[in-house]
Design an enzyme around this catalytic site. Structure first.
Site, PDB file in Angstrom:
ATOM      1  N   ASN A 161      56.609  39.455  80.855  1.00 16.63           N
ATOM      2  CA  ASN A 161      56.530  38.172  81.549  1.00 16.63           C
ATOM      3  C   ASN A 161      57.965  37.770  81.873  1.00 16.63           C
ATOM      4  O   ASN A 161      58.697  37.283  81.017  1.00 16.63           O
ATOM      5  CB  ASN A 161      55.854  37.157  80.619  1.00 16.63           C
ATOM      6  CG  ASN A 161      55.719  35.788  81.250  1.00 16.63           C
ATOM      7  OD1 ASN A 161      56.230  35.547  82.345  1.00 16.63           O
ATOM      8  ND2 ASN A 161      55.041  34.896  80.560  1.00 16.63           N
ATOM      9  N   ARG A 203      53.081  40.019  84.318  1.00 14.69           N
ATOM     10  CA  ARG A 203      52.534  38.740  84.765  1.00 14.69           C
ATOM     11  C   ARG A 203      53.210  38.381  86.094  1.00 14.69           C
ATOM     12  O   ARG A 203      54.440  38.361  86.178  1.00 14.69           O
ATOM     13  CB  ARG A 203      52.837  37.658  83.742  1.00 14.69           C
ATOM     14  CG  ARG A 203      52.406  36.309  84.230  1.00 14.69           C
ATOM     15  CD  ARG A 203      52.785  35.224  83.248  1.00 14.69           C
ATOM     16  NE  ARG A 203      52.283  33.952  83.728  1.00 14.69           N
ATOM     17  CZ  ARG A 203      52.988  32.831  83.715  1.00 14.69           C
ATOM     18  NH1 ARG A 203      54.213  32.806  83.245  1.00 14.69           N
ATOM     19  NH2 ARG A 203      52.462  31.721  84.157  1.00 14.69           N
ATOM     20  N   HIS A 213      47.529  29.530  85.721  1.00 17.35           N
ATOM     21  CA  HIS A 213      47.051  29.766  84.342  1.00 17.35           C
ATOM     22  C   HIS A 213      45.761  30.592  84.354  1.00 17.35           C
ATOM     23  O   HIS A 213      44.972  30.527  83.401  1.00 17.35           O
ATOM     24  CB  HIS A 213      46.723  28.452  83.596  1.00 17.35           C
ATOM     25  CG  HIS A 213      47.903  27.591  83.276  1.00 17.35           C
ATOM     26  ND1 HIS A 213      47.815  26.220  83.313  1.00 17.35           N
ATOM     27  CD2 HIS A 213      49.155  27.876  82.886  1.00 17.35           C
ATOM     28  CE1 HIS A 213      48.983  25.696  82.971  1.00 17.35           C
ATOM     29  NE2 HIS A 213      49.823  26.691  82.709  1.00 17.35           N
ATOM     30  N   ARG A 264      55.535  17.187  84.392  1.00 13.25           N
ATOM     31  CA  ARG A 264      55.007  17.047  85.758  1.00 13.25           C
ATOM     32  C   ARG A 264      54.006  15.906  85.834  1.00 13.25           C
ATOM     33  O   ARG A 264      53.222  15.702  84.906  1.00 13.25           O
ATOM     34  CB  ARG A 264      54.294  18.336  86.211  1.00 13.25           C
ATOM     35  CG  ARG A 264      55.189  19.535  86.241  1.00 13.25           C
ATOM     36  CD  ARG A 264      54.461  20.755  86.800  1.00 13.25           C
ATOM     37  NE  ARG A 264      55.129  21.961  86.370  1.00 13.25           N
ATOM     38  CZ  ARG A 264      54.527  23.009  85.796  1.00 13.25           C
ATOM     39  NH1 ARG A 264      53.213  22.997  85.630  1.00 13.25           N
ATOM     40  NH2 ARG A 264      55.221  24.046  85.418  1.00 13.25           N
ATOM     41  N   GLU A 322      47.257  35.182  76.519  1.00 14.22           N
ATOM     42  CA  GLU A 322      47.494  35.695  77.863  1.00 14.22           C
ATOM     43  C   GLU A 322      48.002  37.135  77.832  1.00 14.22           C
ATOM     44  O   GLU A 322      47.659  37.943  78.690  1.00 14.22           O
ATOM     45  CB  GLU A 322      48.463  34.774  78.606  1.00 14.22           C
ATOM     46  CG  GLU A 322      47.801  33.430  78.912  1.00 14.22           C
ATOM     47  CD  GLU A 322      48.765  32.354  79.367  1.00 14.22           C
ATOM     48  OE1 GLU A 322      48.965  32.223  80.569  1.00 14.22           O
ATOM     49  OE2 GLU A 322      49.323  31.645  78.503  1.00 14.22           O
TER      50      GLU A 322
END
Ligand code: AMP
Length: 402
Positions: free
Chosen positions: A11, A94, A183, A244, A387
């Protein structure tokens, strides 16, 4: 000779590389680690072998991703897990944005690289870093299959009426403006694991997944396929997150530009980095917010309430989208650990068949578990996301049997 069954998952972020080495036939994780602050004087590599060896740390400047991956390869080799091992079947990467092109994990070749490059305008911070990681890994093992697993892929099953914004079609199409969602690897993993927890076939299970980490997103999954998700063109839309804003009236942006004199980059920074929980109360860590609430801190309380209110709205909306809901699943840092968030988000939703058992909710565990009372119409679950395992699984399914 045994068949190659190891997958290295990479990743690659703009200044970091996270990695895990998994053995897919032994169902074992062999090593994990990260290189952070690449390009700075204070770079650091932390490597943890998971076969009984000691955690190791290296300091000293790591100039770029190539140097970072070489250092990772050295650490793995020191544990007898080197990249040149015949047991390594593939590297799974990823990749954040796959646009509408990539609906599935994809073996990387020059054409795929060119397409990921073409998608850079949609993910200007992430896709270039992902590409650098891929190119470097390919230079280290050009003969090895490398697979891209896209954050957006799981959401490409969204119907047009959920994916399109209600704006001028020509403009939207010319600039590829639509809702993509992110996601996806986590939503895929957690929705499947939730069906397994219920002892049901994923193809017959409807799940609302709430991925609540520093970034946060919700998805509505019908029979294993995503039908709606809260993130949009970028990961800014939807839930309140660590830094955010999530949803807001788009006119806030023109207002900030016209009235507060901000330019596009300043508004971008404000909404992505200085909003959400951190903007509301100065902290983006839910643990610290909970501590502050215990001390009767009003700003922290309000930030928590705004966070929970938005979450509740999405749960209600996705109950309506799905019609029949079998389970609501909480995952990621906040979803897996913050019992008060789970409780507050579902309080008052008995009418929708959603109930939480206070005692089950307070249990701490790293295993998938139910937190609803046995007679609850809709199951409520906590399902730790993984993940890396999902990327490794998708990679291995594609290349491991060849
Ligand atoms: P993630 O992005 O999935 O790694 O989630 C990171 C976030 O999870 C942190 O910013 C914290 O807000 C939250 N978190 C982690 N552990 C806990 C905990 N024990 N209680 C509440 N929140 C937590």
């Amino acid at each position: 000779m045994t068949a190659a069954s190891r997958v290295l998952v990479l990743n690659s972020g703009s200044s970091s590389v996270k990695y895990q080495l998994l053995d897919m036939s032994a169902h074992a994780r062999l090593a994990t680690g990260l290189v952070e602050r690449i390009g700075e004087e204070t770079s650091r590599l932390v490597h943890t072998p998971l076969n009984g060896g000691e955690r190791r740390e290296r300091g000293g400047r790591v100039a770029d991703h190539e140097e970072a991956l070489r250092a990772v390869a050295e650490e793995l080799a020191a544990d007898g897990l080197g990249l040149d091992s015949p047991e390594l079947a593939a590297i799974g990467h990823r990749v954040v944005h796959g646009g509408l092109t990539f609906t599935e994990p994809t073996v990387i070749d020059e054409k795929v690289l060119a397409e990921i490059e073409r998608l850079v305008p949609l993910a200007p911070l992430h896709n270039p870093a992902n590409l650098t990681g891929i190119r470097t890994a390919r230079s280290l093992r050009p003969d090895l299959p490398q697979v891209a697993v896209f954050d957006t892929a799981f959401h490409t099953t969204m119907p047009e009426h959920a994916a399109r914004y209600a704006i001028d079609r020509e403009t939207a199409d010319a600039h590829r403006i639509r809702r993509y969602g992110f996601h996806g690897t986590s939503h895929a993993f957690v929705s499947r694991a939730t069906a397994a927890l219920l002892g049901k076939d994923p193809a017959e299970t409807n799940v609302i997944v709430l991925h609540l980490g520093n970034g946060a997103s919700a998805s509505a999954v019908r029979g294993g396929r995503c039908v709606d998700t809260s993130m949009g063109l970028t990961p800014l839309e939807g839930l309140v997150m660590g830094t955010r804003s999530g949803d807001l009236d788009p006119a806030v942006i023109f207002h900030l530009m016209r009235v507060a004199g901000m330019d596009a980059d300043e508004v971008d920074r404000l909404l992505n980095k200085k909003s959400g929980l951190v903007g509301l109360c100065g902290d983006n860590d839910m643990r610290e917010i909970q501590r502050r609430i215990e001390r009767n801190d009003e700003a922290a309380r309000l930030a928590f309430d705004i966070y929970v209110h938005r979450l509740k709205k999405y749960i209600g909306a996705y109950c309506a989208v799905l019609g029949r809901v079998d389970a609501v699943a909480f995952t990621a840092g906040v979803g897996e650990n913050a019992a008060p968030v789970r409780e507050a988000a579902l309080t008052g939703l008995d009418g929708l068949g959603l109930r939480v058992d206070a005692e089950l909710n307070s249990v701490r565990s790293d295993r998938p578990r139910l937190i609803s009372p046995p007679d609850s119409r809709v199951a409520v679950a906590v399902v730790p996301t993984d993940e890396e395992l999902e990327i490794a699984r998708q990679t291995y399914e594609l290349v491991g049997t060849k």
